[in-house]
Each structure stands twice: as C-alpha cells, then as structure tokens.
Write an enzyme that holds these catalytic residues in place. Structure first.
Site, PDB file in Angstrom:
ATOM      1  CD  GLU A 118       6.023  38.150 -18.684  1.00 25.93           C
ATOM      2  OE1 GLU A 118       6.636  38.159 -17.595  1.00 25.93           O
ATOM      3  OE2 GLU A 118       5.242  37.245 -19.017  1.00 25.93           O
ATOM      4  CG  HIS A 233      -1.681  39.549 -12.007  1.00 25.48           C
ATOM      5  ND1 HIS A 233      -2.440  40.282 -12.881  1.00 25.48           N
ATOM      6  CD2 HIS A 233      -0.616  39.107 -12.714  1.00 25.48           C
ATOM      7  CE1 HIS A 233      -1.864  40.272 -14.069  1.00 25.48           C
ATOM      8  NE2 HIS A 233      -0.752  39.566 -13.992  1.00 25.48           N
ATOM      9  NE  ARG A 273       2.688  41.031 -12.547  1.00 22.38           N
ATOM     10  CZ  ARG A 273       2.990  39.768 -12.712  1.00 22.38           C
ATOM     11  NH1 ARG A 273       3.267  39.015 -11.674  1.00 22.38           N
ATOM     12  NH2 ARG A 273       3.019  39.238 -13.910  1.00 22.38           N
ATOM     13  CG  HIS A 332      -0.057  36.344  -9.514  1.00 26.68           C
ATOM     14  ND1 HIS A 332      -0.751  35.342 -10.153  1.00 26.68           N
ATOM     15  CD2 HIS A 332       1.040  36.586 -10.281  1.00 26.68           C
ATOM     16  CE1 HIS A 332      -0.105  34.996 -11.254  1.00 26.68           C
ATOM     17  NE2 HIS A 332       0.986  35.728 -11.345  1.00 26.68           N
ATOM     18  NE  ARG A 367       6.182  36.710  -9.534  1.00 26.09           N
ATOM     19  CZ  ARG A 367       5.480  36.132 -10.510  1.00 26.09           C
ATOM     20  NH1 ARG A 367       5.910  35.022 -11.074  1.00 26.09           N
ATOM     21  NH2 ARG A 367       4.336  36.643 -10.906  1.00 26.09           N
TER      22      ARG A 367
HETATM   23  C1  LIG Z   1      -2.196  31.898 -12.940  1.00 27.65           C
HETATM   24  C2  LIG Z   1      -0.714  31.937 -12.680  1.00 27.65           C
HETATM   25  C3  LIG Z   1       0.155  32.349 -13.689  1.00 27.65           C
HETATM   26  C4  LIG Z   1       1.537  32.386 -13.448  1.00 27.65           C
HETATM   27  N1  LIG Z   1       2.381  32.714 -14.470  1.00 27.65           N
HETATM   28  C5  LIG Z   1       3.723  32.649 -14.273  1.00 27.65           C
HETATM   29  C6  LIG Z   1       4.629  32.855 -15.348  1.00 27.65           C
HETATM   30  O1  LIG Z   1       4.235  33.080 -16.468  1.00 27.65           O
HETATM   31  N2  LIG Z   1       5.961  32.776 -15.084  1.00 27.65           N
HETATM   32  C7  LIG Z   1       6.452  32.502 -13.833  1.00 27.65           C
HETATM   33  O2  LIG Z   1       7.673  32.450 -13.651  1.00 27.65           O
HETATM   34  N3  LIG Z   1       5.607  32.284 -12.809  1.00 27.65           N
HETATM   35  C8  LIG Z   1       4.259  32.330 -12.992  1.00 27.65           C
HETATM   36  N4  LIG Z   1       3.420  32.087 -11.957  1.00 27.65           N
HETATM   37  C9  LIG Z   1       3.988  31.667 -10.670  1.00 27.65           C
HETATM   38  C10 LIG Z   1       4.506  30.228 -10.797  1.00 27.65           C
HETATM   39  O3  LIG Z   1       3.589  29.484 -11.554  1.00 27.65           O
HETATM   40  C11 LIG Z   1       4.678  29.577  -9.428  1.00 27.65           C
HETATM   41  O4  LIG Z   1       5.437  30.390  -8.589  1.00 27.65           O
HETATM   42  C12 LIG Z   1       5.400  28.234  -9.574  1.00 27.65           C
HETATM   43  O5  LIG Z   1       4.744  27.444 -10.522  1.00 27.65           O
HETATM   44  C13 LIG Z   1       5.423  27.514  -8.251  1.00 27.65           C
HETATM   45  O6  LIG Z   1       5.877  26.210  -8.467  1.00 27.65           O
HETATM   46  P1  LIG Z   1       5.997  25.224  -7.240  1.00 27.65           P
HETATM   47  O7  LIG Z   1       6.473  23.936  -7.797  1.00 27.65           O
HETATM   48  O8  LIG Z   1       6.749  25.883  -6.159  1.00 27.65           O
HETATM   49  O9  LIG Z   1       4.480  25.085  -6.682  1.00 27.65           O
HETATM   50  P2  LIG Z   1       3.164  24.518  -7.383  1.00 27.65           P
HETATM   51  O10 LIG Z   1       3.311  24.421  -8.845  1.00 27.65           O
HETATM   52  O11 LIG Z   1       2.017  25.318  -6.874  1.00 27.65           O
HETATM   53  O12 LIG Z   1       3.052  23.026  -6.825  1.00 27.65           O
HETATM   54  C14 LIG Z   1       2.781  22.763  -5.464  1.00 27.65           C
HETATM   55  C15 LIG Z   1       2.546  21.278  -5.281  1.00 27.65           C
HETATM   56  O13 LIG Z   1       2.538  20.965  -3.893  1.00 27.65           O
HETATM   57  C16 LIG Z   1       1.461  20.078  -3.612  1.00 27.65           C
HETATM   58  N5  LIG Z   1       1.166  20.208  -2.181  1.00 27.65           N
HETATM   59  C17 LIG Z   1       0.872  21.338  -1.486  1.00 27.65           C
HETATM   60  N6  LIG Z   1       0.715  21.055  -0.179  1.00 27.65           N
HETATM   61  C18 LIG Z   1       0.932  19.714  -0.049  1.00 27.65           C
HETATM   62  C19 LIG Z   1       0.927  18.822   1.061  1.00 27.65           C
HETATM   63  N7  LIG Z   1       0.666  19.243   2.311  1.00 27.65           N
HETATM   64  N8  LIG Z   1       1.197  17.505   0.834  1.00 27.65           N
HETATM   65  C20 LIG Z   1       1.457  17.049  -0.418  1.00 27.65           C
HETATM   66  N9  LIG Z   1       1.478  17.860  -1.494  1.00 27.65           N
HETATM   67  C21 LIG Z   1       1.218  19.174  -1.311  1.00 27.65           C
HETATM   68  C22 LIG Z   1       0.379  20.539  -4.577  1.00 27.65           C
HETATM   69  O14 LIG Z   1      -0.625  19.542  -4.768  1.00 27.65           O
HETATM   70  C23 LIG Z   1       1.230  20.774  -5.823  1.00 27.65           C
HETATM   71  O15 LIG Z   1       1.489  19.540  -6.469  1.00 27.65           O
HETATM   72  C24 LIG Z   1       2.040  32.039 -12.169  1.00 27.65           C
HETATM   73  C25 LIG Z   1       1.164  31.643 -11.158  1.00 27.65           C
HETATM   74  C26 LIG Z   1      -0.208  31.584 -11.412  1.00 27.65           C
HETATM   75  C27 LIG Z   1      -1.119  31.133 -10.304  1.00 27.65           C
END
Ligand SMILES: Cc1cc2nc3c(=O)[nH]c(=O)nc-3n(C[C@H](O)[C@H](O)[C@H](O)COP(=O)(O)OP(=O)(O)OC[C@H]3O[C@@H](n4cnc5c(N)ncnc54)[C@H](O)[C@@H]3O)c2cc1C
Length: 493
Positions: A118, A233, A273, A332, A367
């Site tokens: 990447e 992004h 980016r 993003h 990032r």
């Molecule tokens: C389209 C896209 C593509 C991406 N591609 C990549 C990639 O290829 N590689 C990479 O490293 N990163 C990538 N990223 C970034 C990465 O996906 C995220 O940074 C990472 O998944 C975040 O994980 P998380 O568990 O912190 O949050 P999330 O996966 O967003 O989960 C958050 C959770 O918290 C819950 N929640 C929120 N507020 C509350 C509340 N008040 N009470 C109860 N539950 C709540 C939500 O319902 C959800 O279950 C991408 C992001 C996007 C949007």
C-alpha cells in the site's frame, strides 16, 4: 439498575463490538466480561468495512524497523517512538492470533500469507482476506469466537450514554436498552467505540460512528489528545448515498488515474493521502469534478480484483470496467482520541480505551494505511494484560442520573464539514467554535454531545498554528520550525 443486570455487577464492561472490543473481550477470557454494542455485532462498525487489511512486517525482506520507519514518516514528527515500536513489533503475533481464531487470510500456493503493498509502505506487508473483504473476514472470525466464549456476555442494542464517576473513579455506566434506562455497576470500563466520521456530511464511516466514546470520556473528565488530526480519504465514491463507499488506494496502486470532467489527468495518484486529498479538494472547490479512471489498467478484471468496490459502484449504477468513478475526499479515520498510556489506560481511574477511539501515539499527525486494525488488536491485548485479574474494588452504588436523550449529529455535520474539512483557517475555525459552543452547552439538545466533540476538535485545530500531517491550515501552510519532540501533543480535558 434493572433486575436482569444486577447479577452482572462488577464485571469489566467493554463498550463497542468492533475489532477492538471483540479482541479485548477474547483476550480477557476466561474472566467474565460484558460487551455492550449499540448496533448488532457486525453492523455499524468500521471494522467490518476495512478493505486493505492489516499491516505486519512478515515478509522476508521486511523488518519491524522498516515498518517503524514508514509509520514515523507518515506520522510527521508526532508519533511516540516507544509506542510505535511496541505495537508494530507485536503485529505479526496479532495476525497469528487472528488465524488461531479462525480468520482465513489470502495465501500463496505454498501456503504463506500473500502480502499486499500500500502507499507509503516500503515493503509488501498488508495481510488481507478475500481481496478487499479483510475487515469482514476478521470480524466474522472474532464474532464467531466471541459467541462461543462463555465468559463474554454480549448485550446488543445497548447504547452507553454516560459514564458514572465518583471522586475521579469510574463507578458505572448509564445506558439505553430496548426497555429504557439501564444502570450498570462497574469500576472497569473499556471504551472501544470507534471513530468520528458520522460528524461530517462526507465520510466513509458508518453513520453511527460519531464520536460517542469521546463525549463519554470527556464528560467523565478523561483527557483527550491530538483531536485536530483527521485523515481524509481522497477517493470516496461521490454518489448520493451516505456513508460513502471507499475506493481503496489499491485501485490507484493498480494504475488507475485521476482525471477531471474533461478527461485531463490530475496526476500525483500515488502521493500521500493528504496530498492527493488536497489536490482533489482544490479542484472541487473550483466547481470541477474528479474521477478515478481504471478502464485502461484494469478494465474487465476490476471486479475480480475488487469485488466489494465493484458491488458498491454497481449499487450506484456505475460499472468500473467501463465508467470513470466520480470521487471526492471524505473523513475516514481519526488519529486523535482518548489519551492512553502503553497499557491503554486513560487518565481517569477505571477507564481504558482501545481501537480508533484511543490515541496511543502510534499514528501521530497521520495514519499509515492499514496500521489501524493492527492497533485495534494490540490495544485490545494491552487492555486485557493490564485489566485481567484486577478484582473489582468495593463497588459503589452509582449516583443515579437521568438518561440523556439520544444523540443526533445532524445539526453539527454542516458546521464541521464547512470549517474542519481538508483545509482549515482561523476565521473558519472561530466560526465553527461560535456555532458549536451554545449547542454543546445546552444539555437538552440532541446534538449536545456531537457538538462537544466538534468543539474540542475545532479548538485543537485553532491552537495548532501550522500544517502537519493531515492538519492543513491555509493561513499557516508551513510546518512549525520547532523540533518535533518539543511540539506539544495537544491535550484537552
Ligand atoms: C471503509 C473503511 C475502510 C477501512 N480500511 C481499513 C484497512 O484496510 N485497514 C485498517 O487498518 N483500517 C481500515 N479502516 C479503519 C479501521 O477499520 C478502523 O479504524 C477500525 O476498524 C476501528 O475499530 P474499532 O473496533 O475501534 O471501532 P469500530 O469497528 O467502528 O466499532 C465501534 C463499535 O462501537 C459501538 N458503539 C459506538 N458507540 C457506542 C455506544 N455509545 N454504546 C455502545 N456501543 C457503541 C458500535 O456499534 C461498534 O460496534 C477502514 C475504515 C473504513 C471506514
């Protein structure tokens, strides 16, 4: 507290069902934990949508040092070197762990992992699954394991609305469930609530990712930092739907070019980016349009390379094999977040943070692509190492509070989108603060919490009088001449 949750008092509570939350819960097993998610697991989590994959130095020509060097270069002087080393050295172990939990990554004929390249990575080190379906596969494996792990009690449809505290300690959570208010008594909470894209009109994040974890932490008195650093992004699909489907960098990596509405080439497709995002932004500001054209380089093979992106394009009536894809920058990823130490502990006793909501110091001002899923996994592990075995203290009955009404970021989206976008300036940031402050202070407003988060971001962006990483000030286009180590990481409480 509702009777049904009384017997669960005192357990650590993880708020969030993305990669960070699920990993934390699994790493804590067999310790009994509660995992709260406002949306059903697998929905409304950025984790499911991750396309590229997870960065880890696994190739024969790669090393942790090289991965560290690329991460520091992207972070533009604000990374914490110790944290970068710690997280990236553990990345191969995280991939191994995911494999043990049943994740099936794309492999070469000899069984070794197929590593992708990447932008801004000097080596092939992106572990991926089903081409661009990496997040979906990782979440499938983790969710399945969690559901088969008896120590994890999953409560879906429960939204945390306030952290309860007393004398600087967490004492519980006030949440909203299907039957109304729920008080959960606990002195150990892990926030894993994801990002902030839903605070903006144009974002690739689920609409429910609007910084609720930041509001919960800030209102409870925890410190936040680096909030001004938001990654845009450059190539989100510019259609009517929100959130906007992402057209991964890998498409440009395969040779797709950026063109305007006349067919003239913009160039610079493989620049970092933020550079590409600003170039596209500038064009759009002048009333032009920008397209990503993969007709020559991929044509009919596009669907085979990028099945998820193809499906998103087709849902918008566009065929990437024959049509240029209309694109625009979209929010993003949030580099800033709840300030945590190396054990993922926040400044508030009893509160940890993992995943995108946390600010560990790995990303600095920007990032490096695919470092975030890796970080979400490792911070989950770090939380569990610190938290496991810590018996609950004498539990205090939390002081009851009224349940705040549900948050609605609709009113703040236009304000943040206008003034905290790809480029910022003093007048715009002051206008944003003036508009957000009264909303944030009026607790009866549905937009109060989203406005508070927006306000903190705007104040951080106003205070940073330089352009660095993803933060670009048209009135301060240069990087500060101070040595990076003497620059403050901006902390707010
Ligand atoms: C389209 C896209 C593509 C991406 N591609 C990549 C990639 O290829 N590689 C990479 O490293 N990163 C990538 N990223 C970034 C990465 O996906 C995220 O940074 C990472 O998944 C975040 O994980 P998380 O568990 O912190 O949050 P999330 O996966 O967003 O989960 C958050 C959770 O918290 C819950 N929640 C929120 N507020 C509350 C509340 N008040 N009470 C109860 N539950 C709540 C939500 O319902 C959800 O279950 C991408 C992001 C996007 C949007």
């Amino acid at each position: 507290m509702s009777a049904e949750l009384f017997h669960l008092s005192g357990r650590p509570v993880i708020i969030g069902g993305g990669v960070a939350g699920l990993m934390t819960a699994l790493a804590l097993a067999p310790e009994p934990v509660l995992l709260l998610s406002k949306a059903p697991i697998g929905r409304e989590a950025s984790s499911v949508w991750a396309q590229g994959g997870l960065a880890a130095s696994l190739g024969p020509d790669d090393s942790v040092d090289l991965h560290v060097a690329d991460t520091l270069a992207a972070g533009d002087g604000l990374c914490d070197l110790h944290v970068v080393r710690d997280i990236l050295a553990a990345a191969p172990q995280a991939i191994e762990m995911l494999t043990r939990h049943g994740a099936r990554f794309d492999a070469n004929p000899d069984g070794s992992l197929r590593l992708g390249l990447e932008a801004a990575h000097s080596r092939r080190r992106i572990v991926h699954a089903q081409g661009d379906g990496s997040g979906r596969e990782v979440m499938r494996a983790l969710a399945e394991t969690v559901r088969n792990t008896p120590s994890v009690t999953v409560l879906e449809g429960l939204e945390a609305r306030r952290l309860l505290t007393e004398d600087g300690n967490v004492t519980g959570i006030l949440a909203h469930g299907p039957n109304g208010a729920v008080h959960i008594v606990t002195d150990r909470v892990v926030l894993a609530t994801g990002g902030i894209g839903g605070l903006f009109l144009d974002s690739t994040n689920p609409l429910g990712s609007f910084g609720q974890g930041l509001a919960l932490a800030a209102r409870a008195g925890a410190r936040l930092c680096d909030l001004e650093f938001i990654q845009f992004h450059p190539t989100a699909l510019d259609g009517p739907g929100r959130p906007m489907p992402l057209i991964s960098e890998a498409v440009r990596g395969e040779g797709a070019i950026l063109i305007d509405e006349t067919g003239a080439r913009l160039g610079g497709e493989l620049e970092p980016r933020d550079v590409v995002a600003r170039a596209i932004w500038k064009h759009l500001q002048h009333g032009r349009r920008v397209f990503l054209d993969a007709r020559q380089c991929l044509g009919a093979s596009f669907a085979e390379h990028f099945p998820v992106i193809t499906a998103a394009c087709r849902a918008n009536g566009i065929d990437p094999a024959t049509d240029p894809l209309p694109v625009r920058p979209a929010v993003h990823y949030h580099m800033g977040g709840i300030a945590v130490d190396r054990a993922s502990r926040s400044s508030l006793a009893g509160l940890w943070a993992a995943g995108e909501v946390a600010c560990t110091g790995l990303h600095g001002a920007n990032r490096l692509a695919s470092n975030s899923l890796t970080e979400a996994l490792i911070t989950g592990l770090r939380v569990s190492e610190d938290l496991s075995g810590s018996a609950p203290k004498r539990l205090r009955k939390p002081r009851m509070q009224d349940l705040p009404q549900p948050s609605d970021p609709t009113a703040v989206r236009p304000i943040l989108s206008q003034h905290l976008g790809v480029t910022r300036d003093d007048a715009g940031l002051r206008a944003a603060i003036a508009a957000l402050q009264p909303i944030a202070e009026n607790h009866s407003e549905a937009a109060a919490d989203p406005a508070l988060v927006g306000l903190m971001i705007a104040e951080a962006a106003l205070a940073r009088q330089e352009s660095r990483g993803a933060h670009y000030r048209t009135d301060f286009p240069q990087k500060s001449v101070l040595a990076p180590s003497s620059l403050p990481r901006q902390v707010q409480s």
